[in-house]
Each structure stands twice: as C-alpha cells, then as structure tokens.
Design an enzyme around this catalytic site. Structure first.
Site, short mmCIF file in Angstrom:
data_model
loop_
_atom_site.label_atom_id
_atom_site.label_comp_id
_atom_site.label_asym_id
_atom_site.label_seq_id
_atom_site.Cartn_x
_atom_site.Cartn_y
_atom_site.Cartn_z
CG ASP A 94 -0.26 -0.06 2.52
OD1 ASP A 94 0.97 0.11 2.54
OD2 ASP A 94 -0.93 -0.27 3.54
CG ASP A 268 -5.85 -5.33 2.25
OD1 ASP A 268 -5.30 -5.00 3.32
OD2 ASP A 268 -6.51 -4.52 1.58
#
Length: 379
Positions: A94, A268
């Site tokens: 990320d 996720d």
C-alpha cells in the site's frame, strides 16, 4: 508490456461476479482472492512455507511501516522485499496514505503532500506522492498503490470533493514518479466516500490515466455495511473490465462474498490474524471464542468442517490452554486457521462462480454462519 495483466475467465450468470487470474512478475493468482497482510514484511506468526501450504498467491506489505523500520534503503540493499522476507510469490504494497491518516495524531495536508508525526517516536515526517513511489520502487513489490488522501467517515460533500480532486492530482504525480513500470504495476485508488457523483468523478479521472489496476478506497472505515455495498454497486461498473479491482481493508466473510458479487477481484485485511491473537476464530458455524470456559474440556477441532493443519492436529481444549497461558504457539494455531478459513472461503466463492451459483452459495453460507440472524455477531 505492463507488469500486471488481468485474465478474465467467466462471469457468474446468477450474480455477475467475475472469475479471473492476475499475472505478475512473481507468478499468477486466481480471483476473487483474499490477501493476507504482512505489515512489517511478515504475516504475524506465519512462515512463508505455511502461507504457501494454504495456497496464498499474494500477500500485502506496508510502505509506511517498512519506511520507518527497517528503512526502504535496507530492503533495497537486501535485493528487494521478496528476497528480504524469502517470499517468491506476488506482493502488493500500500502507499502509506492510510497509516498517515489513521495513526498520526498530528497531520497537515497540503498540495505537496502530508506533514505528520512518526507514531513510534513523535518525529516530524513528510510523505508525498513522489516519496511513496520512491519507497515502493525500493521495496520492489509486484503491485504498488498510488498515494491518496483517506478521509474519515462521515465527511461532508464539500470536503470529499476537494479530497477527490487532490487524490487525482496526486495519482498523476505518482505515475510520473514511478521508475519501474515494466516490473511493478501501479494501481490508482478511487475515492469519494458515499457520494456517487464523486465516485464517478474519481473513477473517470483515474481510468483516463490508464493504470494497470484500480482499488476502491475509503470503505471499511466505519460506515455501515449496506452503505459499503451500495457504493460498490455504483463504483465497480465504472472500472475497466480488463483490469483487476481491489477493495481495500475488507476481510469479514460476509463482506468478501458480497464484494465478489459486486465485481471485486482482490481483498485484504488484518482481521484474521488480529482477532486470532485474542482467541477469536472464524468457523463454518460462525464466530468461536476459544478462550471461553466452555471449551476447557472440548477435545474436538476448532471447526469440524476444516482440514487445515490446526484443525487436523489440535483440539479446542489444547488451544484454549495455550491462549490462557499466553503461549505464542496458540496464536500461531488460531492465525493459521483463520487465514486458511478465508483463503478456502475464496476458493469456494471461485467454485460457485464456475458453477453459476454464487447467489445460492451466499444464502447457504449466511444461514450456516448465522449472518441472517437479527443479532448476528460480526468480528
């Protein structure tokens, strides 16, 4: 040739969910899929071999945390994140944006980026689109995320509009700063909160930039599930059919199924390992808190319908004993089970799509899990 390629396989005739495969420089994985989270270059208490045994094709690591510890330059010197953590399958990182907005007590947003304080020691730091790309290029993940602003829920339309416009400008800067497009795919992140007009604007901006994949951000931040589902219903159709779609931060079983039905390919969440650390387990019959006294003499598996390593070898009574004594092995066993449960759930979702019966599967699962009950407990 881009680093990431999405292969469409089929649509579920009953629901419209998609079956596909994502190809990366470190192998392919079938979708819809769940990605275990390895924040600090490790999925807590799990070895890479164990993750492979449960058929995980991709895991997630965190740019913000690895920038602070051990530092992205050290990971680069190690040969990149794959070598550093001994994982030869796909990795998604990320951008660090969510952590900047959620962990730091102090933050100041400006056009250049975000000033904030290190949550570990209070030092002043600055993260920009260019810095987020520099860190992720050093980490060498297969999929990296554009740096975006993550407004809380709820936020006003006016604030969200400015935020979406800024996120689009930052996305463009990320594309320009990205130095390894041939071996790292950069995903754009659609924002806009619960506002359809702003989601449309965000998606239009990002699709025009032709990212290899798209994430749907700003959900699972405290909004009710019916709002999340409504936003997905009008957002996923705005994204290209030939690119992967990733719903960030979602990991409860009901949301995985509902997200897949609405066209999402990747999910996720830290949920399975986080709840495992306090003894909460996902089972085919619902939520089970193994620390409860009623399991002290229960010598059956956590889940009688599960064939994972934990359930094949250890009893509820033994795992309860380990958890009550703060033994790390107990956390390993519950973490293994929860991760296996979600990865296996996604395989069941994929099989239901193949058979054009995901709607039926949802009904059966919700009934068995107890999600249909008025006082249904989530995690």
């Amino acid at each position: 040739m881009t680093a990431i390629r999405y292969e469409f396989i089929k649509t579920c005739k009953q629901t419209g969910a998609r079956l596909g495969r994502v190809h990366t420089p470190h192998g392919s994985f079938d979708t819809p899929t769940f990605m275990p989270v390895g924040t600090l270059a490790t999925v807590k208490t799990m070895s890479p071999e164990e993750l492979k045994a449960m058929d995980s094709g991709i895991i997630l690591s965190n740019t913000y945390h690895l920038w602070l510890r051990p530092g992205h330059e050290i990971v680069r010197e190690a040969g990149g994140l794959h070598k550093f953590m001994n994982w030869d399958r796909a990795i998604l990182t990320d951008s660090g944006g969510f952590q900047v907005f959620s962990l730091s007590d102090f933050r100041r947003i400006e056009e250049e980026g975000v000033h904030f304080r290190n949550h570990l020691n209070g030092d002043k730091l600055f993260l920009s689109p260019e810095k987020a790309m520099e860190i992720q290029n050093a980490l060498g993940s297969d999929i990296m995320m554009a740096f975006d602003e993550c407004p809380p829920f709820p936020a006003t339309f006016e604030y969200m509009k400015k935020s979406v416009e800024r996120t689009s400008r930052w996305a463009e800067r990320c594309l320009k700063a990205h130095e390894r497009p041939q071996d790292q795919g950069l995903f754009g992140i659609v924002q806009g909160g619960e506002f359809e007009e702003l989601r449309r604007q965000s998606a239009k901006d990002l699709v025009s930039m032709d990212f290899p994949g798209y994430a749907i951000g700003g959900l699972s931040v405290g909004e009710p599930k019916d709002i999340m589902n409504r936003v997905l219903e009008f957002t996923t159709p705005l994204l290209p059919d030939d690119k992967p779609r990733y719903l960030m931060g979602v990991g409860s079983p009901d949301s995985l199924i509902d997200g897949a039905i609405r066209g999402v390919d990747m999910f996720d969440c830290v949920l399975p390992t986080r709840i495992a650390r306090n003894g909460t387990c996902m089972t085919s019959e619902g939520r089970l808190v193994v620390k409860n006294a009623k399991f002290a003499r229960d010598f059956g598996p956590l889940d009688p319908n599960c064939d994972c390593y934990t359930c094949k070898n250890y009893s509820r009574a033994y795992i309860r004993h380990l958890m009550k004594c703060d033994e790390t092995f107990g956390i390993r066993l519950t973490s293994y089970h929860n991760l296996h449960f979600l990865l296996n759930l996604m395989e069941q979702v994929r099989q239901a799509i193949r058979e054009d019966r995901l709607g039926d599967f949802r009904e059966e699962f919700f009934e068995q899990y107890g999600f249909n009950k008025p006082n249904a407990k989530n995690f």
